[in-house]
Motif scaffolding. Structure first.
Motif: not given
Length: 191
Positions: A60-61, A63-64
């Protein structure tokens, strides 16, 4: 009695996840600061223990646009703050169920008081969420925020036309909250 065990079980689960997060974050910190060697038994075991939680956060980190190395620290804060929110939500839900039962036992007037109080509570929580979301830059067009804005725009927009802005501070949610609190007290006093 079941409600007590539900709250107790929630607290225990949150505490266990928080302990895991604390151990994972502390070990990660110790490895980063060369207090522990990364391939010793303890760091490897802790990585294995925290992998189900940390790996999704790393993705998630990444991708963001964040740094996946910080995933253990993000896990720690999510476990701490999310755990507190979860325990509070379960306690609130149990309290609402008991309150609804007591209101139903009081008859139609009790149910009316419960409904009015619940309506004001939902509006106040929506205002609070709207303010917190604005601090974190959450888009007002996301699905959950559209609901929050739908619940609060009817209060905020007229107040914005009357209350001047104070630099970067938007005082209208606080004024709306105060007005809701006063109207709630007045209406509840009438019932």
């Amino acid at each position: 009695m079941l409600a007590y065990y539900l709250v107790l079980l929630t607290r225990a689960a949150v505490f266990v996840v928080f302990l895991i997060a604390a151990v994972v974050a502390a070990t990660h910190w110790a490895v980063q600061h060369r207090q522990l060697r990364p391939f010793d038994a303890w760091p490897r075991g802790v990585r294995r223990l925290g992998a189900p939680f940390v790996r999704p956060l790393e993705g998630r980190l990444l991708r963001s646009g964040g740094n996946p190395v910080n995933a253990p620290y993000v896990f720690f804060w999510i476990a701490l703050l999310g755990g507190l929110v979860l325990v509070a939500a379960v306690q609130w839900l149990v309290g609402m169920i008991f309150s609804l039962g007591a209101s139903a036992a009081a008859g139609p007037r009790g149910l009316l008081i419960f409904a009015v109080n619940g309506t004001f509570t939902v509006l106040m929580i929506a205002l609070f969420i709207r303010v917190i979301a604005s601090w974190f830059g959450i888009s007002p067009y996301s699905r959950p925020m559209r609901v929050v804005h739908g619940l609060t725009d009817w209060m905020i927009n007229p107040l914005r036309r009357v209350i001047p802005p104070f630099g970067p501070l938007d005082m209208t949610p606080m004024v709306a909250y105060l007005l809701l609190w006063l109207v709630r007290g007045f209406v509840m006093g009438m019932l």
